[in-house]
Scaffold this active site. Structure first.
Site, mmCIF file in Angstrom:
data_model
loop_
_atom_site.group_PDB
_atom_site.id
_atom_site.type_symbol
_atom_site.label_atom_id
_atom_site.label_comp_id
_atom_site.label_asym_id
_atom_site.label_seq_id
_atom_site.Cartn_x
_atom_site.Cartn_y
_atom_site.Cartn_z
ATOM 1 N N LEU A 124 39.928 50.081 30.653
ATOM 2 C CA LEU A 124 39.757 49.330 31.809
ATOM 3 C C LEU A 124 39.669 49.862 33.104
ATOM 4 C CD1 LEU A 124 42.553 46.390 30.712
ATOM 5 C CD2 LEU A 124 39.977 46.288 30.526
ATOM 6 N N ASP A 125 38.917 49.253 34.135
ATOM 7 C CA ASP A 125 39.053 49.930 35.410
ATOM 8 C C ASP A 125 40.335 50.048 35.991
ATOM 9 O OD1 ASP A 125 36.006 50.459 35.127
ATOM 10 O OD2 ASP A 125 35.622 48.989 36.556
ATOM 11 N N ARG A 126 40.258 50.778 36.912
ATOM 12 C CA ARG A 126 42.057 50.980 37.538
ATOM 13 C C ARG A 126 42.313 49.812 38.203
ATOM 14 N NH1 ARG A 126 43.451 56.051 41.366
ATOM 15 N NH2 ARG A 126 45.672 55.510 42.044
#
Length: 333
Positions: free
Chosen positions: A165-167
């Site tokens: 998942l993106d940050r």
């Protein structure tokens, strides 16, 4: 094979024999590893990196090239696929522990993850990833979710991310406890017939049209991000309206059909409705208003994961909408 090989995380691991320890600074003892069924099918290089995490990968690959690290008594390529019963002979390894210190994990991240478990069984650990936490260490990140969980759960030495998942994205994140489950999940992510369902919630600018339920646009990676391009990789996202926030924003349910980098963010922006708080693909004026009403950060949340298990049953795991969203949802954008 010995009668009782070491047990890691409650499972039988590959049989491992060590020669007597020698007093040569940081040298590790020579050892022989016999591959069991759990590790059969793995690439040799990935197996070695998982077993010798304190050893630089370059050293392991050099030993392979020089024929000093052998499989079944023969020189092996790093992409060799292991089979059950393979015997790996590992020489003494000179490890400079000072050169590769264990990453420091921020105490705030450890505290966030202690209560983040959504589901756990013999093969899977699924958590609610907090927004702002990177999934792994990087150039500007000393430690991410995987390093923090390895710190909190030392009894799971083979714990690995099954996806990312993106940050800034919060929500459901699955980690495999065993190599066989990791391979199984990666296979599902590549299989359009027996796929993992990945559902997200997003707050987007404007009124998303109720009749626009599919965004189908190829994506191409560039140095400064991802763009829609005719020569890019195929990408498909399905979207449905959940609720309206006044006349300025919409909460949508998003399902990934493919899983390209930044796919949801780029597709929704391409459709004219960028995600609130997206500082790369969003609109500055809208983002400033959103930040003033609901706080900073992107409003993208991995809400549900549906995993077809090997026994035929579906595992459904959900993560509740982040509490920080409430102020924005109750506002009149």
């Amino acid at each position: 094979m010995s009668e009782a090989g070491p047990r890691l995380g409650g499972r039988r691991h590959s049989d491992e024999r060590s020669s007597p320890q020698r007093s040569l600074g940081q040298r590790k003892p020579a050892r022989t590893i016999t591959i069991d069924g759990e590790h059969a099918g793995r690439r040799l290089d990935k197996f070695l990196r998982s077993q010798f995490k304190g050893v630089p990968a370059g050293l392991l690959f050099r030993l392979l090239r020089q024929g000093k690290l052998r499989v079944n008594g023969r020189k092996a390529q790093q992409n060799h696929r292991l089979q059950e019963g393979d015997v790996i002979d590992v020489p003494e390894l000179h490890v400079d522990t000072a050169a590769a210190p264990r990453p420091a994990v921020p105490s705030t991240l450890l505290d966030q993850l202690r209560g983040a478990v959504l589901h756990e069984d013999d093969d899977l650990l699924i958590i609610d990833k907090p927004a702002g936490a990177a999934v792994h260490r990087g150039t500007d990140v000393s430690a991410g979710v995987i390093e923090a969980l390895q710190h909190l759960r030392p009894e799971l030495p083979e714990l690995e991310l099954s996806h990312r998942l993106d940050r800034g994205t919060s929500g459901v994140l699955a980690l495999a406890k065993t190599p066989s489950m990791l391979r199984y999940l990666h296979g599902l992510l590549r299989d359009r017939k027996h796929e993992i369902e990945r559902h997200y919630l997003a707050v987007v600018a404007g009124r998303w049209p109720a009749d626009m339920d599919i965004v189908d646009a190829p994506l191409r990676r560039e140095e400064d991000g991802v763009v829609v391009a005719g020569d890019g990789q195929s990408a498909e996202t399905r979207v449905s309206v959940k609720r309206r926030i006044g006349n300025r924003a919409t909460v949508v349910d998003v399902r990934l059909v493919t899983g390209r980098k930044h796919q949801i963010r780029v597709h929704l922006s391409h459709a004219g409705h960028p995600i609130a708080g997206d500082d790369r693909y969003g609109g500055r004026a809208f983002n400033r208003r959103v930040t003033g009403l609901g706080g900073p950060g992107i409003y993208l949340h991995a809400a549900k994961l549906v995993i077809p298990k090997p026994d035929g049953a579906d595992l459904v795991v959900t993560a509740p909408m982040p509490r920080r969203w409430k102020a924005l949802l109750n506002s009149d954008l």
